[in-house]
Write an enzyme that holds these catalytic residues in place. Structure first.
Site, short mmCIF file in Angstrom:
data_model
loop_
_atom_site.label_atom_id
_atom_site.label_comp_id
_atom_site.label_asym_id
_atom_site.label_seq_id
_atom_site.Cartn_x
_atom_site.Cartn_y
_atom_site.Cartn_z
N TYR A 97 13.72 85.59 -6.41
CA TYR A 97 14.18 84.65 -5.29
C TYR A 97 13.07 84.36 -4.16
O TYR A 97 12.88 83.20 -3.96
CB TYR A 97 15.19 85.46 -4.64
CG TYR A 97 15.83 84.54 -3.29
CD1 TYR A 97 17.00 83.62 -3.72
CD2 TYR A 97 15.62 84.74 -2.19
CE1 TYR A 97 17.37 82.77 -2.58
CE2 TYR A 97 16.17 84.02 -1.06
CZ TYR A 97 16.98 83.01 -1.14
OH TYR A 97 17.35 82.32 -0.28
N GLY B 187 28.88 76.32 3.21
CA GLY B 187 27.92 77.00 3.62
C GLY B 187 26.87 75.86 4.32
O GLY B 187 27.26 75.13 5.16
N ILE B 188 25.61 76.04 4.24
CA ILE B 188 24.30 75.43 5.13
C ILE B 188 24.71 73.86 4.81
O ILE B 188 24.47 73.21 5.91
CB ILE B 188 23.26 75.98 4.94
CG1 ILE B 188 22.92 77.39 5.42
CG2 ILE B 188 22.04 75.17 5.83
CD1 ILE B 188 21.53 78.45 4.76
N GLY B 189 24.66 73.57 3.54
CA GLY B 189 24.64 72.24 3.26
C GLY B 189 25.98 71.42 3.79
O GLY B 189 25.84 70.27 4.31
N1 LIG Z 1 22.57 82.24 3.32
C1 LIG Z 1 21.36 82.81 3.56
O1 LIG Z 1 20.97 83.82 4.15
C2 LIG Z 1 20.35 81.82 3.30
C3 LIG Z 1 20.14 80.73 2.59
N2 LIG Z 1 18.91 80.39 2.12
C4 LIG Z 1 19.43 79.11 1.25
O2 LIG Z 1 20.04 77.94 1.89
C5 LIG Z 1 20.41 77.24 0.62
C6 LIG Z 1 22.16 77.19 0.68
O3 LIG Z 1 22.71 78.44 0.64
P1 LIG Z 1 24.05 79.05 1.28
O4 LIG Z 1 24.54 77.86 1.98
O5 LIG Z 1 23.60 80.31 1.80
O6 LIG Z 1 24.71 79.13 -0.17
P2 LIG Z 1 26.21 78.80 -0.57
O7 LIG Z 1 26.47 79.57 -1.75
O8 LIG Z 1 27.23 79.09 0.38
O9 LIG Z 1 26.20 77.44 -1.20
C7 LIG Z 1 25.25 76.86 -1.88
C8 LIG Z 1 25.96 75.68 -2.63
O10 LIG Z 1 24.98 75.15 -3.50
C9 LIG Z 1 25.87 74.87 -4.69
N3 LIG Z 1 24.85 74.60 -5.72
C10 LIG Z 1 24.43 75.85 -6.36
N4 LIG Z 1 23.64 75.47 -7.76
C11 LIG Z 1 23.60 74.20 -7.70
C12 LIG Z 1 23.11 73.24 -8.67
N5 LIG Z 1 22.37 73.51 -9.69
N6 LIG Z 1 23.26 71.97 -8.47
C13 LIG Z 1 23.88 71.46 -7.18
N7 LIG Z 1 24.38 72.36 -6.22
C14 LIG Z 1 24.35 73.73 -6.54
C15 LIG Z 1 26.88 75.61 -4.76
O11 LIG Z 1 27.76 74.94 -5.39
C16 LIG Z 1 27.09 75.69 -3.21
O12 LIG Z 1 28.15 74.75 -2.95
C17 LIG Z 1 20.00 77.98 -0.69
O13 LIG Z 1 18.88 77.19 -1.10
C18 LIG Z 1 19.72 79.37 -0.22
O14 LIG Z 1 18.75 79.88 -0.92
C19 LIG Z 1 17.93 80.41 2.85
C20 LIG Z 1 17.76 81.38 3.61
C21 LIG Z 1 18.75 82.18 3.93
C1 LIG Z 2 16.75 89.00 -1.51
C2 LIG Z 2 17.36 88.60 -2.54
C3 LIG Z 2 17.96 87.21 -2.58
C4 LIG Z 2 19.40 87.08 -2.76
C5 LIG Z 2 20.15 85.68 -1.99
C6 LIG Z 2 20.86 85.91 -1.00
C7 LIG Z 2 20.58 85.72 0.32
C8 LIG Z 2 19.42 84.93 0.70
C9 LIG Z 2 18.83 85.32 2.16
C10 LIG Z 2 17.66 84.65 2.38
O1 LIG Z 2 17.10 83.79 1.89
C11 LIG Z 2 16.94 85.47 3.43
C12 LIG Z 2 16.13 86.60 2.72
C13 LIG Z 2 15.29 87.04 3.40
C14 LIG Z 2 14.85 87.21 4.46
C15 LIG Z 2 13.26 87.50 4.88
C16 LIG Z 2 12.67 88.19 5.82
C17 LIG Z 2 13.67 88.22 6.98
C18 LIG Z 2 12.38 88.74 8.06
C19 LIG Z 2 12.98 87.98 9.25
C20 LIG Z 2 12.24 88.31 10.53
O2 LIG Z 2 11.31 88.98 10.39
O3 LIG Z 2 12.84 88.02 11.51
#
Ligand SMILES: NC(=O)C1=CN([C@@H]2O[C@H](COP(=O)(O)OP(=O)(O)OC[C@H]3O[C@@H](n4cnc5c(N)ncnc54)[C@H](O)[C@@H]3O)[C@@H](O)[C@H]2O)C=CC1
Ligand SMILES: CCCCC/C=C\C=C\C(=O)C/C=C\C/C=C\CCCC(=O)O
Length: 253
Positions: A152, A16-18
């Site tokens: 969340y 993912g993002i990391g």
């Molecule tokens: N995907 C999205 O739409 C959005 C994501 N985020 C945030 O971005 C961050 C990364 O998320 P994504 O890349 O989307 O998710 P993802 O699920 O693809 O990757 C998350 C990674 O974090 C690891 N992880 C989970 N729990 C852990 C722990 N306790 N210790 C160490 N590693 C752990 C997982 O093993 C995985 O590799 C999160 O904090 C998420 O809340 C924020 C806004 C939007």
């Molecule tokens: C919402 C339940 C959380 C489940 C986790 C999955 C995905 C996480 C996604 C995000 O962190 C982004 C979530 C919400 C975006 C919030 C507002 C969008 C408004 C954007 C805009 O106005 O352009």
């Protein structure tokens, strides 16, 4: 600040993002410790990135950010393997509103807080560090309420406030550390696929409409926004929001 020859640790770096942020750091000449609790995915990502960037600049450490002993070991391993530490991306996070809601608090809030405090102990010049930058991953969900993820949203609001309070502490800035927050809307990762699958959230129908309305970004767009917070020395206590429909904007400015 250029990231060339700097050392970074990224949590949640296995995918993912990391992973995308780790890749862009490597492309720009940094060394990167990939920290993640998922050893199998971490090993696969390490193999890919070592092939692209060479084995000497990238390594993996198993680290569950809810466990202080694993965080301590991850920071120590980063310093001994890669020669110090300058950049910490506290990116790991989860989203489960169902039976796993307490784990969401443990990982997103307590894990990020533990990791930030540990990073400060390693980066601050008065504690033997060489200064640097911490970027904490929040979400636009921490600024804009929605009915799908009260837990969340609350965890990400906590990340924003915790990070901003530390960033404005004069003992932090005087010791060469900047702290910034990245607050995206939807990004194309497994976390979003879980949301779209309706797993562990309230009112998946509303979530689906939100995603459709707001749009979805690529992980590469997020990596680029992360780099802005790292490389722009004027940015501290900054909260960078980014979404597919409105682009980038600094919150409160
Ligand atoms: N995907 C999205 O739409 C959005 C994501 N985020 C945030 O971005 C961050 C990364 O998320 P994504 O890349 O989307 O998710 P993802 O699920 O693809 O990757 C998350 C990674 O974090 C690891 N992880 C989970 N729990 C852990 C722990 N306790 N210790 C160490 N590693 C752990 C997982 O093993 C995985 O590799 C999160 O904090 C998420 O809340 C924020 C806004 C939007
Ligand atoms: C919402 C339940 C959380 C489940 C986790 C999955 C995905 C996480 C996604 C995000 O962190 C982004 C979530 C919400 C975006 C919030 C507002 C969008 C408004 C954007 C805009 O106005 O352009």
């Amino acid at each position: 600040m250029s990231v060339a020859n700097k050392v970074a640790m990224v949590t949640g770096a296995a995918q993912g993002i990391g992973r995308a942020a780790s890749e862009v750091l490597l492309k720009n000449g940094a060394s990167v410790m990939l920290a993640d609790m998922n050893e199998m995915q971490g090993a696969s990502t390490l193999a890919d990135l070592s092939q692209q960037f060479g084995k000497s600049r990238v390594a993996f450490v198993k680290c569950d950010i809810t466990k202080q002993d694993q965080l301590d070991a991850a920071f120590a391993t980063t310093k001994s393997t890669l020669g110090g530490i300058d950049i910490v991306f506290n990116n790991a996070g989860i989203g489960d509103e169902g039976n796993g809601w307490e784990l969401t608090v443990d990982v997103n809030v307590k894990g990020t807080m533990k990791a930030t405090k540990t990073a400060l102990d390693h980066l601050r010049k008065d504690k033997g560090g060489r200064g640097g930058v911490i970027v904490n991953m929040a979400s636009m969900a921490g600024l804009n309420p929605n009915p799908c993820g009260p837990v969340y949203c609350a965890t990400k609001a906590a990340v924003i406030m915790f990070s901003r309070c530390w960033a404005m502490n004069p003992d932090v800035s005087a010791n060469g550390v900047r702290i910034n927050v990245l607050a995206p809307a939807f990004v194309d990762t497994d976390l979003l696929k879980g949301l779209q699958g309706g797993a562990g959230i309230n009112r998946p129908d509303i979530a689906a409409k939100m995603v459709q309305m707001v749009g979805v970004m690529s992980v590469e767009q997020l990596a680029e926004a992360f780099m802005e917070l790292v490389t722009d020395d004027t940015k501290t206590n900054a909260v960078l929001t980014i979404s597919a429909n409105t682009g980038k904007a600094y919150y409160g400015q």
